[in-house]
Design an enzyme around this catalytic site. Sequence first.
Site, short mmCIF file in Angstrom:
data_model
loop_
_atom_site.label_atom_id
_atom_site.label_comp_id
_atom_site.label_asym_id
_atom_site.label_seq_id
_atom_site.Cartn_x
_atom_site.Cartn_y
_atom_site.Cartn_z
CG ASN A 233 2.39 10.97 -2.87
OD1 ASN A 233 2.18 11.87 -2.08
ND2 ASN A 233 3.49 10.23 -2.85
CB CYS B 105 4.29 7.02 -4.53
SG CYS B 105 4.80 8.58 -5.27
CG HIS B 106 10.61 6.76 -4.76
ND1 HIS B 106 10.23 7.67 -3.77
CD2 HIS B 106 11.73 6.15 -4.31
CE1 HIS B 106 11.10 7.59 -2.78
NE2 HIS B 106 12.03 6.69 -3.09
CD GLU C 193 14.82 5.04 -1.39
OE1 GLU C 193 14.44 3.92 -0.95
OE2 GLU C 193 14.05 6.00 -1.53
CE1 TYR D 147 1.54 1.44 -7.78
CE2 TYR D 147 2.37 -0.21 -9.30
CZ TYR D 147 2.31 1.11 -8.88
OH TYR D 147 3.00 2.08 -9.54
#
Length: 181
Positions: A127, A135-136, A162, A104
């Site tokens: 979001n 945002c993850h 990912e 953040y």
Amino acid sequence: MNLLHQTPCSLGWLSWVFDATGLRWLTLTGTPEEGHRQARAGFSEAVGRADKLVPLAWEEALLAAVECPAARHPLIPVQAQGTAFQRAVWDALSTIPAGQWRTYGDIAAQIGRPRAVRAVGSACGANPLPFLIPCHRVVASGGRWGGFGLGLEVKEILLFREGMIPRISGRINAHDRIPFL
């Protein structure tokens, strides 16, 4: 007119609202009924159901963003509504490559507001297009998970897909540390 479409995926049901200009809102729920309820609660204007009006390329891109978030997928025009600050945060989130994360604090510094760390977290929570505005990929400093509007287990699954973390227990909370960070 806003149109609602729902698509099953491996994590539940994607419910998404769009109009002629682009995608406006997206969520993940356990049932189509819950997605429909949330869509109607979130839009003061009418939300009709889209059956044959759904751009197939958009649906395929949304599914790819959930099922294979590390892969490149076609861009979808988006119409995310928010404050100037929120849009700045969302724009910064969109620059995080798949397979990487930021804190953040990193995002706050990137938008030129280094002291606005909590506000960045709030903007992430607001979001309207998770999966597309990633945002993850944002975590708290020191390797803490932070939050995720669709639940921390979904965040963990996306980060796993990912290639950023090994799949762990599925019983995580915001105070757990990310493995290997």
